[in-house]
Design a protein around this motif. Sequence first.
Motif, PDB file in Angstrom:
ATOM      1  N   GLU A   1     -43.048  23.734 -29.817  1.00 16.27           N
ATOM      2  CA  GLU A   1     -42.144  23.222 -28.784  1.00 16.27           C
ATOM      3  C   GLU A   1     -40.714  23.738 -28.924  1.00 16.27           C
ATOM      4  OE1 GLU A   1     -44.721  19.160 -28.141  1.00 16.27           O
ATOM      5  OE2 GLU A   1     -42.723  18.952 -28.958  1.00 16.27           O
ATOM      6  N   GLU A   2     -40.355  24.181 -30.137  1.00 14.23           N
ATOM      7  CA  GLU A   2     -38.956  24.546 -30.377  1.00 14.23           C
ATOM      8  C   GLU A   2     -38.509  25.792 -29.623  1.00 14.23           C
ATOM      9  OE1 GLU A   2     -36.635  22.924 -31.601  1.00 14.23           O
ATOM     10  OE2 GLU A   2     -37.495  21.465 -32.974  1.00 14.23           O
ATOM     11  N   SER A   3     -39.445  26.680 -29.400  1.00 13.10           N
ATOM     12  CA  SER A   3     -39.052  27.944 -28.792  1.00 13.10           C
ATOM     13  C   SER A   3     -38.433  27.725 -27.397  1.00 13.10           C
ATOM     14  CB  SER A   3     -40.282  28.846 -28.738  1.00 13.10           C
ATOM     15  OG  SER A   3     -40.085  29.859 -27.821  1.00 13.10           O
ATOM     16  N   PHE A   4     -38.999  26.785 -26.651  1.00 14.38           N
ATOM     17  CA  PHE A   4     -38.404  26.411 -25.359  1.00 14.38           C
ATOM     18  C   PHE A   4     -36.973  25.921 -25.550  1.00 14.38           C
ATOM     19  CE2 PHE A   4     -38.284  21.871 -23.557  1.00 14.38           C
ATOM     20  CZ  PHE A   4     -37.393  22.142 -22.528  1.00 14.38           C
ATOM     21  N   HIS A   5     -36.735  25.140 -26.600  1.00 12.22           N
ATOM     22  CA  HIS A   5     -35.401  24.590 -26.829  1.00 12.22           C
ATOM     23  C   HIS A   5     -34.379  25.697 -27.032  1.00 12.22           C
ATOM     24  CE1 HIS A   5     -37.415  20.716 -28.565  1.00 12.22           C
ATOM     25  NE2 HIS A   5     -37.752  20.969 -27.317  1.00 12.22           N
ATOM     26  N   GLN A   6     -34.752  26.654 -27.874  1.00 14.82           N
ATOM     27  CA  GLN A   6     -33.789  27.700 -28.181  1.00 14.82           C
ATOM     28  C   GLN A   6     -33.536  28.583 -26.958  1.00 14.82           C
ATOM     29  OE1 GLN A   6     -34.762  30.662 -31.167  1.00 14.82           O
ATOM     30  NE2 GLN A   6     -32.616  30.862 -31.746  1.00 14.82           N
ATOM     31  N   ARG A   7     -34.596  28.898 -26.244  1.00 13.72           N
ATOM     32  CA  ARG A   7     -34.430  29.770 -25.080  1.00 13.72           C
ATOM     33  C   ARG A   7     -33.620  29.108 -23.972  1.00 13.72           C
ATOM     34  NH1 ARG A   7     -38.694  34.072 -24.806  1.00 13.72           N
ATOM     35  NH2 ARG A   7     -38.477  33.975 -22.568  1.00 13.72           N
ATOM     36  N   GLN A   8     -33.857  27.807 -23.734  1.00 13.67           N
ATOM     37  CA  GLN A   8     -33.059  27.156 -22.688  1.00 13.67           C
ATOM     38  C   GLN A   8     -31.588  27.118 -23.099  1.00 13.67           C
ATOM     39  OE1 GLN A   8     -31.737  23.596 -22.197  1.00 13.67           O
ATOM     40  NE2 GLN A   8     -31.755  23.438 -24.432  1.00 13.67           N
ATOM     41  N   GLY A   9     -31.329  26.949 -24.393  1.00 12.65           N
ATOM     42  CA  GLY A   9     -29.947  26.933 -24.863  1.00 12.65           C
ATOM     43  C   GLY A   9     -29.282  28.282 -24.694  1.00 12.65           C
ATOM     44  N   TYR A  10     -30.002  29.307 -25.136  1.00 13.43           N
ATOM     45  CA  TYR A  10     -29.430  30.660 -25.043  1.00 13.43           C
ATOM     46  C   TYR A  10     -29.151  31.014 -23.587  1.00 13.43           C
ATOM     47  CZ  TYR A  10     -28.609  35.559 -26.289  1.00 13.43           C
ATOM     48  OH  TYR A  10     -28.034  36.792 -26.490  1.00 13.43           O
ATOM     49  N   GLU A  11     -30.038  30.598 -22.700  1.00 13.58           N
ATOM     50  CA  GLU A  11     -29.848  30.906 -21.279  1.00 13.58           C
ATOM     51  C   GLU A  11     -28.606  30.217 -20.722  1.00 13.58           C
ATOM     52  OE1 GLU A  11     -33.273  31.032 -18.000  1.00 13.58           O
ATOM     53  OE2 GLU A  11     -31.840  29.398 -17.736  1.00 13.58           O
ATOM     54  N   ILE A  12     -28.339  29.002 -21.185  1.00 14.16           N
ATOM     55  CA  ILE A  12     -27.116  28.301 -20.750  1.00 14.16           C
ATOM     56  C   ILE A  12     -25.887  29.086 -21.213  1.00 14.16           C
ATOM     57  CG2 ILE A  12     -25.676  26.247 -21.154  1.00 14.16           C
ATOM     58  CD1 ILE A  12     -28.311  24.603 -21.289  1.00 14.16           C
ATOM     59  N   VAL A  13     -25.882  29.476 -22.499  1.00 12.78           N
ATOM     60  CA  VAL A  13     -24.725  30.214 -23.020  1.00 12.78           C
ATOM     61  C   VAL A  13     -24.584  31.550 -22.296  1.00 12.78           C
ATOM     62  CG1 VAL A  13     -23.614  31.158 -25.081  1.00 12.78           C
ATOM     63  CG2 VAL A  13     -25.025  29.116 -25.281  1.00 12.78           C
TER      64      VAL A  13
ATOM     65  N   GLY B   1     -25.638  24.344 -24.553  1.00 14.66           N
ATOM     66  CA  GLY B   1     -26.189  25.690 -24.746  1.00 14.66           C
ATOM     67  C   GLY B   1     -26.145  26.094 -26.210  1.00 14.66           C
ATOM     68  N   THR B   2     -24.999  25.884 -26.832  1.00 17.12           N
ATOM     69  CA  THR B   2     -24.828  26.301 -28.226  1.00 17.12           C
ATOM     70  C   THR B   2     -25.794  25.558 -29.147  1.00 17.12           C
ATOM     71  OG1 THR B   2     -22.503  26.656 -27.729  1.00 17.12           O
ATOM     72  CG2 THR B   2     -23.111  26.636 -30.052  1.00 17.12           C
ATOM     73  N   ILE B   3     -25.997  24.286 -28.886  1.00 17.38           N
ATOM     74  CA  ILE B   3     -26.921  23.513 -29.724  1.00 17.38           C
ATOM     75  C   ILE B   3     -28.340  24.079 -29.614  1.00 17.38           C
ATOM     76  CG2 ILE B   3     -28.086  21.282 -29.955  1.00 17.38           C
ATOM     77  CD1 ILE B   3     -25.435  19.919 -29.517  1.00 17.38           C
ATOM     78  N   GLY B   4     -28.797  24.312 -28.389  1.00 18.65           N
ATOM     79  CA  GLY B   4     -30.150  24.850 -28.225  1.00 18.65           C
ATOM     80  C   GLY B   4     -30.276  26.199 -28.928  1.00 18.65           C
ATOM     81  N   TRP B   5     -29.287  27.054 -28.695  1.00 19.00           N
ATOM     82  CA  TRP B   5     -29.333  28.400 -29.277  1.00 19.00           C
ATOM     83  C   TRP B   5     -29.241  28.360 -30.805  1.00 19.00           C
ATOM     84  CZ3 TRP B   5     -24.346  31.813 -29.273  1.00 19.00           C
ATOM     85  CH2 TRP B   5     -24.601  33.033 -29.941  1.00 19.00           C
ATOM     86  N   LEU B   6     -28.226  27.697 -31.332  1.00 12.81           N
ATOM     87  CA  LEU B   6     -27.968  27.781 -32.773  1.00 12.81           C
ATOM     88  C   LEU B   6     -28.602  26.655 -33.589  1.00 12.81           C
ATOM     89  CD1 LEU B   6     -24.212  28.867 -32.804  1.00 12.81           C
ATOM     90  CD2 LEU B   6     -26.259  30.309 -32.938  1.00 12.81           C
ATOM     91  N   VAL B   7     -28.452  25.424 -33.130  1.00  8.97           N
ATOM     92  CA  VAL B   7     -28.985  24.313 -33.926  1.00  8.97           C
ATOM     93  C   VAL B   7     -30.513  24.358 -33.913  1.00  8.97           C
ATOM     94  CG1 VAL B   7     -29.096  21.801 -34.172  1.00  8.97           C
ATOM     95  CG2 VAL B   7     -26.925  22.900 -33.575  1.00  8.97           C
ATOM     96  N   ASP B   8     -31.089  24.523 -32.724  1.00  7.12           N
ATOM     97  CA  ASP B   8     -32.551  24.656 -32.676  1.00  7.12           C
ATOM     98  C   ASP B   8     -32.986  25.973 -33.302  1.00  7.12           C
ATOM     99  OD1 ASP B   8     -31.908  22.692 -30.265  1.00  7.12           O
ATOM    100  OD2 ASP B   8     -33.969  22.332 -30.909  1.00  7.12           O
TER     101      ASP B   8
END
Lengths: 335, 98
Positions: A170-182, A135-142
């Motif tokens: 494509e990146e926006s999906f990455h960040q949103r899926q990460g934030y949703e996990i967190v 989650g943190t990687i998607g939210w912060l790293v992406d």
Amino acid sequence: MYSQGLIGADTSTEESEEFLRAFQERIDAEQKIEPNDVMPAGYRKTLIRQIGQHAHSEIVGMLPEGNWITRAPTLKRKAALLAKVQDEGGHGLYLYSAAETLGVSREQMTEELHAGKAKYSSIFNYPTLTWADIGTIGWLVDGAAIMNQIPLCRCSFGPYARAMIRVCKEESFHQRQGYEIVMTLAKGSPEQKAMAQESLDRWWWPVLMMFGPHDSDSQHGDQSMRWKIKRFSNDELRQKFVDATIPQAEYLGLTVPDPDLKWNPEKNDGRGGYDFGAIDWDEFWRVVKGKGIMNRERIRDRRKAWDDGEWVREAALAHAQKRAERMAAEQQAAE
Amino acid sequence: MSETVKNEVPLWEVFIRPRNGLSHKHCGSVHAADEVMALQAARDVYTRRGEGQSIWVVRSKDIVASDPQDKEELFEPTADKIYRHPTFYEIPDEVGHM
Ligand SMILES: [Fe+2]
Ligand SMILES: [Fe+2]
Ligand SMILES: [Fe+2]
């Protein structure tokens, strides 16, 4: 991502004043430079290095997240993570393809990575210890990657800019899926929330390092800015990232591990922004120079994947050659 | 670009038609041993979100390109042929739109 903190670029170039001035005029007029155009050797060199580092980062970046695909907690999370990691592989390939237009071969880039000569983002030399890290990687790293990649969509080199446009979509999906996990963890049991906080504690500072050294310490940033390879400085992007991220953390009820973090109404020309604490650059350089927790393992895994695929490449080439020979023979017989 | 260094997997340029009615557009390249694998790779790399209805792959070495150095000689002559443009001709307003 990851090219913001371009490591060890050499922008030096030896063309005549007149040639460089004419090139700069094209850049200043916002003309795109395409692969077969004449360009200063320093421009070409810087781009090969930057796009190469960026591509390697996408590819090596598949490893920390790939680590959790088989252990994702639900089928939905597993499918999403698989798709995300596959996207990162795609990003690497768009970028290798862009670099190849400058005359460097895929083999050469692969060899340099495997020999430990090419750099990639230091962030991927940290381990993914818990599910919260995904989650943190998607939210912060992406999230940091997006900050960096959006201005690259306007990079003066056409193929790089076009690859970045694909990537950004494509990146926006990455960040949103990460934030949703967190978010799910932060709203879960006390143990889950603690897991999310612990993960943020580990990743926060390394993520801020992704933007690269302070402007005052990076030697080649100015030339890259003049050539419009880069549009914003490392510190500008880092500040934008912090300002965008703190409210997201507050919403989750998580705390960024920085006692010096403070709202400063004067910042950003009076629009306000966050002051934040000092970054441990010794750690950054240690990781860049190969002493991070995962450096050796990452290169070992990449090499293994390459070596294990050797027979497939050989078989595919042999098959292609056999088919081509058969087709040529049939054609000859028909004539 | 260097071609067929020993065991090098060939490079293919990829063109995608987003939907019928539009033309194929260049979007990048892939490495693949043959045309079957090139199409497969192009699908995986460039159409993960319905970006295409049709794919062309062409061996990069088979593409013949004009040299940007010849730009003036090739394209400049068209610039002074202003009589190729409709605005070159004066038609009275009374005639109406033409
Ligand atoms: Fe990325
Ligand atoms: Fe990516
Ligand atoms: Fe990503």
